[in-house]
Write an enzyme that holds these catalytic residues in place. Structure first.
Site, short mmCIF file in Angstrom:
data_model
loop_
_atom_site.label_atom_id
_atom_site.label_comp_id
_atom_site.label_asym_id
_atom_site.label_seq_id
_atom_site.Cartn_x
_atom_site.Cartn_y
_atom_site.Cartn_z
N LYS A 12 3.38 64.01 47.80
CA LYS A 12 2.68 64.73 46.71
C LYS A 12 1.24 64.96 47.12
O LYS A 12 0.70 64.25 47.99
CB LYS A 12 2.73 63.95 45.40
CG LYS A 12 2.06 62.57 45.42
CD LYS A 12 0.56 62.54 45.16
CE LYS A 12 -0.02 61.13 45.17
NZ LYS A 12 -1.47 61.07 45.38
N ALA A 100 -2.50 57.44 52.76
CA ALA A 100 -3.08 58.77 53.00
C ALA A 100 -3.26 59.58 51.72
O ALA A 100 -3.61 60.75 51.76
CB ALA A 100 -2.21 59.53 53.99
N ASP A 140 1.90 55.87 40.62
CA ASP A 140 2.38 57.19 41.06
C ASP A 140 3.90 57.30 41.02
O ASP A 140 4.44 58.40 41.20
CB ASP A 140 1.95 57.47 42.51
CG ASP A 140 0.48 57.78 42.63
OD1 ASP A 140 -0.18 57.97 41.59
OD2 ASP A 140 -0.01 57.84 43.77
O1 C5P Z 1 -0.37 51.28 40.75
P1 C5P Z 1 -0.76 51.18 42.18
O2 C5P Z 1 -0.21 49.95 42.83
O3 C5P Z 1 -0.52 52.41 42.95
O4 C5P Z 1 -2.34 50.99 42.14
C1 C5P Z 1 -3.05 50.33 43.16
C2 C5P Z 1 -4.37 49.88 42.58
O5 C5P Z 1 -5.17 51.01 42.27
C3 C5P Z 1 -4.28 49.09 41.31
O6 C5P Z 1 -4.15 47.73 41.56
C4 C5P Z 1 -5.61 49.40 40.65
O7 C5P Z 1 -6.60 48.59 41.21
C5 C5P Z 1 -5.90 50.82 41.08
N1 C5P Z 1 -5.49 51.83 40.09
C6 C5P Z 1 -6.28 52.05 38.98
N2 C5P Z 1 -5.94 53.02 38.07
C7 C5P Z 1 -4.84 53.79 38.27
C8 C5P Z 1 -4.03 53.59 39.40
C9 C5P Z 1 -4.39 52.59 40.29
O8 C5P Z 1 -7.31 51.37 38.78
N3 C5P Z 1 -4.55 54.73 37.38
#
Ligand code: C5P
Length: 299
Positions: A12, A100, A140
């Site tokens: 994406k 990435a 995501d």
């Molecule tokens: O959900 P994911 O594991 O992809 O997110 C990785 C990190 O990115 C989370 O632990 C958080 O610190 C941050 N994050 C965030 N707000 C989002 C998505 C991710 O703060 N909407």
């Protein structure tokens, strides 16, 4: 033995990404327009596993133990939620660059969730339950359950499928060998911002629906990413790539996700080919594909 299934998990990009708030749990509220990149896919070959073996993912990803691998975590979460836990060996071929901003791991997880849910028959989850389970795996992941462009709110899990007419545009995605940690990027954003910006895109997309023919010319206005200034400060080479793509004739260019990929949209194939050739000549991995008209994805 032939595989039970071969799943394609697309990448994406975020045509737009704005950070519009911070939640008590530290996550950030987003306002983002996600687009699948269907020509850039990981593949998951699903094979029947040895009885009682659970889920085995091959090959092991460098630096990622099995219990941190999103494909394994998707299988484990789905089996806990439904009791459907087939023994599987999954051969994962990574083509989407990792770290990435292209959502590779999230897409792998979502494609397995969709397949498991289709196999689970009477144990299958309703779309809203599958969405909740996906969001727990990663912000995501829910987007990749959809199969089309979507406006994302919440932390990325509140999705509104949108119709997007990108026919005639060529997408170019440059993925330098720079890995940007998403938590690092959000922490940088927190350090610089005490207030949030208002949401604009809902309004914008409403106007898209009524002005079909003007969609493409409006694109440069929506293509932006709130991470850019802080990521470009830390990795100035990425700004150079964006500027180079614009100089080579891109209509617009931006960081995807928290980086490090930079994407660009071109109106003319020849111009895009010249840009791709120049980027590749300087040693950068580049993906390019012609875009299309997307109807509204159905859950
Ligand atoms: O959900 P994911 O594991 O992809 O997110 C990785 C990190 O990115 C989370 O632990 C958080 O610190 C941050 N994050 C965030 N707000 C989002 C998505 C991710 O703060 N909407």
């Amino acid at each position: 033995m032939p595989p039970l299934a071969t799943l394609r998990a697309p990448a994406k990009i975020n045509l737009s990404l704005r950070i519009v708030g911070t939640r008590a749990d530290g996550y950030h509220e987003l306002d983002s327009l996600f687009l699948p990149v269907v020509g850039l896919c990981d593949t998951l070959e699903i094979h029947a596993g040895a009885a009682g073996a659970g889920c085995v993912v091959e090959p092991e990803l460098p630096g990622v133990p099995l219990d941190k691998n999103l494909v394994y975590r998707a299988w484990a979460a789905f089996s806990r939620a439904t009791g459907f836990a087939p023994d599987l060996t999954i051969r994962l071929t990574k083509r989407i660059p990792t770290g990435a901003g292209l959502g590779g791991g999230s897409s792998d997880a979502a494609s397995l969730l969709l397949w498991l849910n289709a196999q689970a028959r009477d144990k299958a989850l309703a779309p809203a339950q599958l969405n909740t389970l996906a969001a727990r795996l990663g912000a995501d992941v829910p987007f990749f359950l959809l199969g089309g462009p979507a406006l994302a709110g919440g932390i990325g899990e509140v999705l509104t499928p949108v119709e997007l007419d990108l026919e005639g545009l060529v997408l170019v995605v440059v993925s330098p060998e720079v890995h940007i940690s998403t938590p690092w990027a959000f922490a940088q954003w927190d350090a610089r911002h005490s207030t949030t910006t208002p949401i604009l895109y809902q309004e914008f997309l409403t106007s898209l629906e009524t002005t079909h023919k003007r969609r493409i010319s409006l694109l440069p206005a929506i293509v932006r990413n709130d991470f850019e200034s802080l990521v470009f400060d830390a990795f100035p080479g990425l700004l150079t790539i964006k500027e180079e793509l614009l100089r080579k004739g891109a209509v617009c260019a931006a960081l995807s996700g928290s980086g490090a990929s930079i994407f660009a949209l071109f109106r003319e194939l020849n111009v895009s080919i010249e840009a791709v050739t120049a980027m590749r000549a300087s040693g950068l991995p580049v993906h390019s594909e012609a875009l299309k008209h997307w109807g509204v994805a159905k859950w």
